[in-house]
Design a protein around this motif. Structure first.
Motif: not given
Ligand SMILES: Nc1ncnc2c1ncn2[C@@H]1O[C@H](COP(=O)(O)OP(=O)(O)OP(=O)(O)O)[C@@H](O)[C@H]1O
Ligand SMILES: Nc1ncnc2c1ncn2[C@@H]1O[C@H](COP(=O)(O)OP(=O)(O)OP(=O)(O)O)[C@@H](O)[C@H]1O
Ligand SMILES: [Mg+2]
Ligand SMILES: [Mg+2]
Lengths: 253, 253
Positions: A58-83
């Motif tokens: 989740c976004m905490y991991d990106v902002l605090c644990n330097k996890v790359p944003l690319r590994s976070v989004p969930v594709e909920k619908y075609p073209n619609f991704f959520v971090a």
């Protein structure tokens, strides 16, 4: 790629409802959209229908644990991704306190995915703190939802002042525009208030206004963006209008 | 004396509207009431009709400059006093960071005026931070406004968890109760949602529910509590009911 913050420290003015349903309508018009939930309340995560067990990072991991944003989004619908976010995001301010460059952690994280999306939409919490600063530093545009209330106007000075100060201090400019929300065409109050908003924003205002529509609440409760819940609703019509207004500017950007 | 926080980190659920109009209705029933604005947005200050030039000292002075609380209140109407805030209040968190006892500064300040009022009502910002902690530590009761939305329920766990943790850590108990707000009796959604709130709160819920009523918005825009604006409105009826419910418990307290 366009990065747009949905921001206003006034609580309950329709930030999350706008961020989720605008993202949804842009995706319907074949734009690839990433919605980033920057609010520890995680309302955008809930309204998009993301369950706890679907969240890997989740976004905490990106902002605090330097996890790359690319590994976070969930594709909920075609073209619609959520971090997504979790309540852990409320620890970011303390975690990053005192660190150099804490206001640009999100901007830097977004760099890694800038070729993957056409739009990144940022849902902000009801405060002007580190999370909102990160959103503004990462964005080239800002949508300011304005509910029909004297309280919204009172807080505007502080928000616009923050954006101006940021521009002076860091030379980073943000094109902001207001969108009236929770507009109730049955009341004179709403019509009078619309004039008040125009006086404050002039041409920095969308022509679309978002009407009060219970289907938007019902959609959120069902964990669905409006186009997946009721395309015959006024709520869908309004957010689709807003998406079209934003898309119409694309060649100029 | 009863000290009651109006608290919920969910934005726009009716905290300020409840704090101002409940204070107003209690004052109408000849209780001496102090409304303290603990939100840097200062919406309660605006809605009570306090202009900038009427403010001598504000809540920032009390929390950061050790100004006695007694010198702050403005008597706006008979029995109805307001301790105003300015945007400077947003600096409190940083100013008090790291200081011993920073969570009980307000409690200690209130001690000085405890014989001057029957009720002290605290309007909290839309976050769980130092200002809200100060309010909870100073209070014996909490009113939790719940707007009709799935987002309100999502944030409840965090709020109730914070209250419980505080009780365990500091042995300070708070009697909390929910009040449904922005209830729209025309929609099935509101009625269904009311059941959902009951499931969460059981008997920790007022029997009064606050209906959506545009006169409450108009009153705030006019800088007047509802009893000074329109005693024939549904908004006044609801807040008067809530005041009566609270007054009815007095002998027990
Ligand atoms: N156009 C609309 N019609 C009906 N209800 C709406 C509309 N927009 C928002 N709402 C409702 O109003 C409430 C506030 O909206 P929302 O939570 O999106 O605002 P927010 O600014 O994100 O709040 P917060 O400050 O807590 O983040 C919610 O109950 C939501 O369902
Ligand atoms: N019962 C009601 N009927 C109609 N409008 C209402 C009612 N209660 C609140 N409102 C309106 O809803 C909006 C949110 O209410 P208010 O500002 O009191 O909530 P809040 O919880 O204090 O918000 P914040 O989280 O920003 O402090 C305002 O525009 C207010 O005028
Ligand atoms: Mg939100
Ligand atoms: Mg408020």
């Amino acid at each position: 790629m366009r990065i747009i913050s949905v921001v206003n420290q006034k609580g309950g003015c329709g930030k999350t409802t706008t961020a989720v349903n605008l993202s949804d309508c842009l995706a319907l018009h074949h734009r690839k959209v990433l919605l980033i939930d920057l609010d520890p309340q995680s309302n955008a995560t809930l309204a998009s229908g993301i369950k706890d067990d679907e969240i890997n990072k989740c976004m905490y991991d990106v902002l605090c644990n330097k996890v790359p944003l690319r590994s976070v989004p969930v594709e909920k619908y075609p073209n619609f991704f959520v971090a997504p976010s979790r309540v852990t995001l409320s620890a970011v301010e303390q975690f990053l306190a005192g660190q150099q460059g804490r206001e640009t952690v999100l901007r830097d994280a977004i760099q890694q995915v800038k070729n993957d999306f056409d739009y990144i939409i940022l849902d902000c919490p009801p405060s002007i703190g580190l999370l909102t600063f990160n959103a503004l530093r990462a964005s080239s545009e800002a949508i300011i939802p304005i509910e029909m209330s004297c309280f919204s106007i009172q807080g505007l000075g502080r928000l616009l002042g923050t954006i101006e100060l940021m521009q002076e201090r860091t030379n980073h400019t943000i094109a902001f525009r207001a969108v009236p929300t929770l507009f109730d065409r049955r009341t004179k109050y709403s019509w009078d208030f619309l004039d008040e908003i125009r006086r404050h924003f002039g041409d920095r205002m969308f022509s679309t206004k978002i009407h009060t529509n219970v289907r938007l609440k019902e959609a959120a409760s069902a964990g669905k963006p409006i186009s997946r819940f009721d395309t015959g609703s006024l709520g869908f019509f309004d957010y689709d209008q807003l998406a079209k207004e934003i898309i119409a500017e694309e060649p100029k950007i």
